[in-house]
Motif scaffolding. Structure first.
Motif, PDB file in Angstrom:
ATOM      1  N   PRO A  62       3.846 -12.425   5.610  1.00 15.77           N
ATOM      2  CA  PRO A  62       2.625 -12.564   4.825  1.00 15.77           C
ATOM      3  C   PRO A  62       1.400 -12.034   5.562  1.00 15.77           C
ATOM      4  CG  PRO A  62       3.245 -14.679   5.735  1.00 15.77           C
ATOM      5  CD  PRO A  62       4.283 -13.696   6.183  1.00 15.77           C
ATOM      6  N   PHE A  63       0.343 -11.787   4.834  1.00 11.73           N
ATOM      7  CA  PHE A  63      -0.881 -11.253   5.426  1.00 11.73           C
ATOM      8  C   PHE A  63      -2.077 -11.605   4.553  1.00 11.73           C
ATOM      9  CE2 PHE A  63       1.168  -8.075   2.774  1.00 11.73           C
ATOM     10  CZ  PHE A  63       0.157  -7.658   1.942  1.00 11.73           C
ATOM     11  N   VAL A  64      -3.254 -11.475   5.164  1.00 11.89           N
ATOM     12  CA  VAL A  64      -4.503 -11.669   4.430  1.00 11.89           C
ATOM     13  C   VAL A  64      -5.233 -10.333   4.440  1.00 11.89           C
ATOM     14  CG1 VAL A  64      -6.744 -12.841   4.393  1.00 11.89           C
ATOM     15  CG2 VAL A  64      -4.682 -14.101   5.086  1.00 11.89           C
ATOM     16  N   ILE A  65      -5.388  -9.740   3.271  1.00 19.76           N
ATOM     17  CA  ILE A  65      -6.121  -8.478   3.198  1.00 19.76           C
ATOM     18  C   ILE A  65      -7.491  -8.779   2.611  1.00 19.76           C
ATOM     19  CG2 ILE A  65      -5.058  -7.773   0.990  1.00 19.76           C
ATOM     20  CD1 ILE A  65      -5.157  -4.876   2.324  1.00 19.76           C
ATOM     21  N   TRP A  66      -8.500  -8.416   3.382  1.00 16.30           N
ATOM     22  CA  TRP A  66      -9.874  -8.891   3.110  1.00 16.30           C
ATOM     23  C   TRP A  66     -10.788  -7.705   2.827  1.00 16.30           C
ATOM     24  CZ3 TRP A  66     -11.502 -14.092   3.385  1.00 16.30           C
ATOM     25  CH2 TRP A  66     -12.878 -14.287   3.303  1.00 16.30           C
TER      26      TRP A  66
ATOM     27  N   ARG B 183      -3.964   4.398  -0.089  1.00 18.93           N
ATOM     28  CA  ARG B 183      -4.307   4.275   1.335  1.00 18.93           C
ATOM     29  C   ARG B 183      -3.925   2.892   1.865  1.00 18.93           C
ATOM     30  NH1 ARG B 183      -8.706   7.634   3.613  1.00 18.93           N
ATOM     31  NH2 ARG B 183      -8.242   9.684   2.685  1.00 18.93           N
ATOM     32  N   VAL B 184      -4.266   1.892   1.074  1.00 20.84           N
ATOM     33  CA  VAL B 184      -3.962   0.516   1.489  1.00 20.84           C
ATOM     34  C   VAL B 184      -2.451   0.298   1.533  1.00 20.84           C
ATOM     35  CG1 VAL B 184      -4.248  -1.923   0.927  1.00 20.84           C
ATOM     36  CG2 VAL B 184      -6.154  -0.356   0.581  1.00 20.84           C
ATOM     37  N   LEU B 185      -1.762   0.769   0.495  1.00 21.73           N
ATOM     38  CA  LEU B 185      -0.303   0.612   0.464  1.00 21.73           C
ATOM     39  C   LEU B 185       0.347   1.329   1.643  1.00 21.73           C
ATOM     40  CD1 LEU B 185       0.439   0.923  -3.367  1.00 21.73           C
ATOM     41  CD2 LEU B 185       0.710  -1.131  -1.970  1.00 21.73           C
ATOM     42  N   ASP B 186      -0.161   2.516   1.977  1.00 20.66           N
ATOM     43  CA  ASP B 186       0.363   3.255   3.136  1.00 20.66           C
ATOM     44  C   ASP B 186       0.219   2.423   4.406  1.00 20.66           C
ATOM     45  OD1 ASP B 186       1.033   5.346   1.580  1.00 20.66           O
ATOM     46  OD2 ASP B 186      -0.643   6.641   2.151  1.00 20.66           O
ATOM     47  N   TYR B 187      -0.972   1.856   4.572  1.00 21.67           N
ATOM     48  CA  TYR B 187      -1.202   1.021   5.761  1.00 21.67           C
ATOM     49  C   TYR B 187      -0.201  -0.134   5.800  1.00 21.67           C
ATOM     50  CZ  TYR B 187      -3.294  -2.136   9.120  1.00 21.67           C
ATOM     51  OH  TYR B 187      -3.470  -2.957  10.200  1.00 21.67           O
ATOM     52  N   LEU B 188      -0.006  -0.781   4.650  1.00 20.85           N
ATOM     53  CA  LEU B 188       0.900  -1.934   4.597  1.00 20.85           C
ATOM     54  C   LEU B 188       2.342  -1.514   4.883  1.00 20.85           C
ATOM     55  CD1 LEU B 188      -0.516  -3.807   1.455  1.00 20.85           C
ATOM     56  CD2 LEU B 188      -0.818  -4.434   3.860  1.00 20.85           C
ATOM     57  N   ASN B 189       2.718  -0.363   4.367  1.00 20.87           N
ATOM     58  CA  ASN B 189       4.069   0.149   4.630  1.00 20.87           C
ATOM     59  C   ASN B 189       4.270   0.482   6.089  1.00 20.87           C
ATOM     60  OD1 ASN B 189       5.894   0.230   2.420  1.00 20.87           O
ATOM     61  ND2 ASN B 189       4.519   1.689   1.398  1.00 20.87           N
TER      62      ASN B 189
ATOM     63  N   ASN C 116       2.813  -0.633   8.589  1.00 18.75           N
ATOM     64  CA  ASN C 116       2.810  -1.822   9.449  1.00 18.75           C
ATOM     65  C   ASN C 116       3.848  -2.863   9.031  1.00 18.75           C
ATOM     66  OD1 ASN C 116       0.408  -1.553  11.490  1.00 18.75           O
ATOM     67  ND2 ASN C 116      -0.270  -0.647   9.567  1.00 18.75           N
ATOM     68  N   LYS C 117       4.800  -2.372   8.229  1.00 19.40           N
ATOM     69  CA  LYS C 117       5.964  -3.173   7.842  1.00 19.40           C
ATOM     70  C   LYS C 117       5.625  -4.496   7.157  1.00 19.40           C
ATOM     71  CE  LYS C 117       8.887  -0.979  11.261  1.00 19.40           C
ATOM     72  NZ  LYS C 117       8.484   0.317  10.650  1.00 19.40           N
ATOM     73  N   PHE C 118       4.565  -4.492   6.360  1.00 18.07           N
ATOM     74  CA  PHE C 118       4.248  -5.699   5.610  1.00 18.07           C
ATOM     75  C   PHE C 118       5.013  -5.757   4.284  1.00 18.07           C
ATOM     76  CE2 PHE C 118       0.403  -5.711   8.314  1.00 18.07           C
ATOM     77  CZ  PHE C 118       0.544  -6.996   8.796  1.00 18.07           C
ATOM     78  N   LEU C 119       5.459  -4.577   3.836  1.00 18.08           N
ATOM     79  CA  LEU C 119       6.157  -4.551   2.555  1.00 18.08           C
ATOM     80  C   LEU C 119       7.653  -4.325   2.787  1.00 18.08           C
ATOM     81  CD1 LEU C 119       3.598  -2.409   0.530  1.00 18.08           C
ATOM     82  CD2 LEU C 119       3.652  -4.873   0.883  1.00 18.08           C
ATOM     83  N   VAL C 120       8.439  -5.266   2.343  1.00 16.74           N
ATOM     84  CA  VAL C 120       9.882  -5.099   2.514  1.00 16.74           C
ATOM     85  C   VAL C 120      10.546  -4.874   1.167  1.00 16.74           C
ATOM     86  CG1 VAL C 120      10.341  -6.239   4.692  1.00 16.74           C
ATOM     87  CG2 VAL C 120       9.988  -7.625   2.655  1.00 16.74           C
TER      88      VAL C 120
END
Lengths: 242, 242
Positions: free
Chosen positions: A72-76, A230-236, A238-242
């Protein structure tokens, strides 16, 4: 939080047995040519394997291999009023919900409507943001993704939130005030400029830019889709999306 | 939030196949007396059923029968300082965690340490409790059980929390002030009585008793275990525990 009940294992057991025993009996019949043997083996198999399969299922309910749990993460999202925070955060939320994540969307109006007396002085803003930060960090701890969008103009309060979260991703929507004013449907910038609204960030109240945000976006140079990607790329990455 | 990965289905497929094919081959050998047929049928079965089993697993991953999901709730302990709220709430938390529920334990000190400047006037207390209530309600919405213990002396703030939660269970720890004082290890009652602490609930600040709490407990007449069991009974009777 899911647990498989015994009932589920029982139903799955029978569903599999019908499929499997038909295969076995057919195979035996093909190779022996004898229907009696095929039926006898099929019958014994039904009983023996129903028991085996059920215990196999119960055993696997205890095993966590291949059960993926999210990180999980907090995107602000922070930025001036009408800078595009909410629009981008909403579009991101939509994309994330499509993947069936557990997610909480937090934004200024949603929280403030519960606390109508809370004002916009530095003290009140900071207390507000810190409380929302606590809320976010506890949600994150409980495996809920948080998509937050708040003007959150002060560095100290944002850093407080960063400090209590595990995975804090600060997205700075770097839209200049004159562009924000164009997108301001409620005419708040105008009213602030004419003195009708006090403590309005970007007009008569300060905004402290993030010094080292994880992501900076500008709606001047990027489309909405590009921003979300851009945000989705960052999340991918950094392995936040599985 | 769990999802079964393909890898898990593959490993389970093989684990089951070893178990199942050995049974089939043994049965065929017993009934035909022919090792060749037993091995042939066993071999074909291995390939055919590995495929069948895998797709059977993937199909069941989409089906929710027998996957139990909890009915979350917010259980809110209110009462004078040192009335036993925290002790009972902690013991309850321990019991609930043993059943592997997702749970968040919230109490005064835990939240207030993050907001050291927040005082104990009615306004500040109400704002504090309402913020904790918002936190609780959003956790509940995200399937997290909340066990909260707060003096929360004002009816209005507690009712605000009740209003925003789905399943709010108010537990009133009805311990008289003179008994609380006996259990008060930090000597706060004494210090309040001598005027060293202002706004101390039960001494120089009011406590408004709940009018219609779901549960009322008294540590005068009940042991700790009895208190916890009363709460568990309530939760069971109202189908909160699965």
């Amino acid at each position: 939080m899911f647990k498989e009940t015994k009932a589920r294992s029982i139903i799955k057991t029978f569903s599999w047995r019908v499929l499997a025993t038909l295969t076995t009996a057919t195979l035996v019949f093909i190779f022996t040519g004898e229907l009696t043997i095929a039926i006898t083996i099929g019958s014994i198999e039904v009983v023996a394997k129903i028991l085996l399969y059920f215990f196999h299922e119960r055993l696997w309910d205890k095993v966590n291999i291949g059960r993926k749990e999210i990180k999980p993460f907090v995107i602000w999202f922070t930025g001036l009023p009408s800078s595009g925070k909410t629009t981008i955060a909403n579009a991101l939320t939509k994309k994330l919900l499509k993947r069936a994540y557990t997610l909480e969307r937090l934004y200024g109006d949603k929280v403030r409507q519960l606390f109508p007396d809370e004002g916009f002085s530095k003290l009140e803003r900071d207390s507000h943001i810190k409380r929302v930060g606590l809320l976010s960090s506890i949600l994150e701890k409980n495996k809920v993704i948080v998509v937050a969008s708040f003007v959150s103009p002060y560095i100290e309060a944002r850093d407080f939130v960063r400090g209590i979260c595990q995975n804090f991703i600060e997205v700075y929507i770097n839209t200049p005030a004159n562009i924000c004013e164009k997108y301001d449907k409620k005419g708040l910038y105008k009213r602030a400029k004419s003195g009708l609204i006090k403590n309005f960030t970007g007009v008569n109240d300060p905004y402290q830019e993030p010094k080292d945000p994880e992501i900076t976006l500008s709606i001047e140079s990027l489309s909405l889709d590009d921003c979300v990607n851009r945000v989705l790329d960052y999340l991918n990455q950094n392995k936040f999306l599985v």
